[in-house]
Design an enzyme around this catalytic site. Structure first.
Site, PDB file in Angstrom:
ATOM      1  N   HIS A   1     -48.680 -57.838   1.704  1.00  0.00           N
ATOM      2  CA  HIS A   1     -49.807 -57.599   0.486  1.00  0.00           C
ATOM      3  C   HIS A   1     -48.919 -58.261  -0.879  1.00  0.00           C
ATOM      4  O   HIS A   1     -48.397 -58.238  -0.700  1.00  0.00           O
ATOM      5  CB  HIS A   1     -50.442 -57.006   0.794  1.00  0.00           C
ATOM      6  CG  HIS A   1     -51.515 -56.333   1.676  1.00  0.00           C
ATOM      7  ND1 HIS A   1     -50.899 -55.558   2.665  1.00  0.00           N
ATOM      8  CD2 HIS A   1     -52.232 -56.208   1.902  1.00  0.00           C
ATOM      9  CE1 HIS A   1     -52.124 -55.539   3.328  1.00  0.00           C
ATOM     10  NE2 HIS A   1     -53.183 -55.523   3.111  1.00  0.00           N
TER      11      HIS A   1
ATOM     12  N   LYS B   1     -49.300 -53.692  -4.779  1.00  0.00           N
ATOM     13  CA  LYS B   1     -50.092 -52.846  -3.486  1.00  0.00           C
ATOM     14  C   LYS B   1     -49.303 -51.586  -3.362  1.00  0.00           C
ATOM     15  O   LYS B   1     -48.049 -52.392  -3.316  1.00  0.00           O
ATOM     16  CB  LYS B   1     -50.588 -53.132  -2.093  1.00  0.00           C
ATOM     17  CG  LYS B   1     -50.670 -52.312  -1.036  1.00  0.00           C
ATOM     18  CD  LYS B   1     -51.624 -52.908  -0.152  1.00  0.00           C
ATOM     19  CE  LYS B   1     -51.768 -52.339   1.469  1.00  0.00           C
ATOM     20  NZ  LYS B   1     -53.031 -51.527   0.961  1.00  0.00           N
TER      21      LYS B   1
END
Length: 268
Positions: free
Chosen positions: A154, A158
């Site tokens: 990600h 995040k």
């Protein structure tokens, strides 16, 4: 648009409205003719502020104005939202915040006794299909012969790891083998770890740049590897899934639902 169409639009509130997912959800709702943005809120921004054209309300205002509230903010904010909605007996909720603790999940489940809540770590159609495929493969491939490794990647912003989706995939694999993920998960390896335990579900994580979401599940035997994967190219796909969940859950009886329910896939 006619007055009748305007009256039948589903009134949707959006939590975490200033975040990337919040903005994507607002855009998805505004593109529909069967839904409208009733009110939005965010923390720690103050109610009454206008930020980038969004006028923020407080929690009570949003709850009162909405038939369904979609929230992708933080576990703590989602728990507070769920508890207050349960106290009022409305509205229905769609909760997509990841990184929740066991206590957070228990609190959301308790609130679902009073209001309908769709709770999922991922609102993508493709990911929910992948969950079913992972469970089917895990049932067929014996843990003595096939190791399971889950990889996810990600964007650099995040804050939780492994991702909620990776954990969902791990749960699907462990459940299919009759195991408790908490007992078989290997979430970090460093130094002299010893040999890999049979039946373990391994996780590895990458963070960087603007990656939206990459997930893969590999089943690894001595002489062959099977990999099932999903790649998200734009977070709008999650927003569209959350909106589909909101349209589905409106008017449903109290209960804790997930995307398998929304998509009609059923549960094992």
């Amino acid at each position: 648009m006619s007055d009748d169409q305007a009256r039948t639009r589903l009134k949707i509130g959006v939590g975490g409205a200033l975040g990337r997912m919040g903005r994507a959800i607002i855009a998805a709702v505004e593109a529909r003719e069967d839904a409208s943005v009733a009110a939005v809120f965010d923390q720690p921004a103050r109610a009454g502020e206008s930020v980038d054209g969004l006028k923020l309300g407080d929690l009570e205002t949003v709850l009162a104005a909405s038939e369904v509230v979609i929230d992708f903010s933080t576990p703590a904010a989602s728990v507070a939202l769920a508890r207050r909605a349960a106290e009022r007996g409305s509205p229905a909720l769609v909760i997509g915040a990841t990184g929740a603790s066991a206590e957070d999940e228990t609190a959301i489940a308790e609130a679902a006794k009073s209001v309908a809540i769709v709770r999922s770590g991922n609102f993508s159609l493709g990911v929910n299909l992948l969950l079913g495929m992972v469970g089917q493969a895990a049932r067929q491939l014996r843990p003595e012969d096939w190791d399971i490794e889950i990889f996810e990647a990600h964007h650099r912003r995040k804050v939780d790891a492994p991702s909620g989706t990776a954990l969902m995939l791990g749960e699907a694999a462990a459940k299919a083998r009759g195991a408790d993920l908490a007992e078989v998960a290997e979430r970090g390896r460093d130094g002299q770890t010893g040999a890999r335990a049979a039946g373990a579900v391994g996780f590895s994580v990458m963070r960087g740049g603007g990656l939206v979401g990459e997930h893969s599940v590999s089943f690894i035997a001595e002489d062959e590897v099977i990999t099932l994967a999903h790649s998200a190219r734009d977070r709008s796909l999650f927003a569209r899934g959350a909106l589909a969940a909101a349209l589905w859950v409106a008017g449903k009886p109290p209960g804790l639902y997930d995307m398998q329910d929304v998509l009609g896939f059923g549960h094992d």
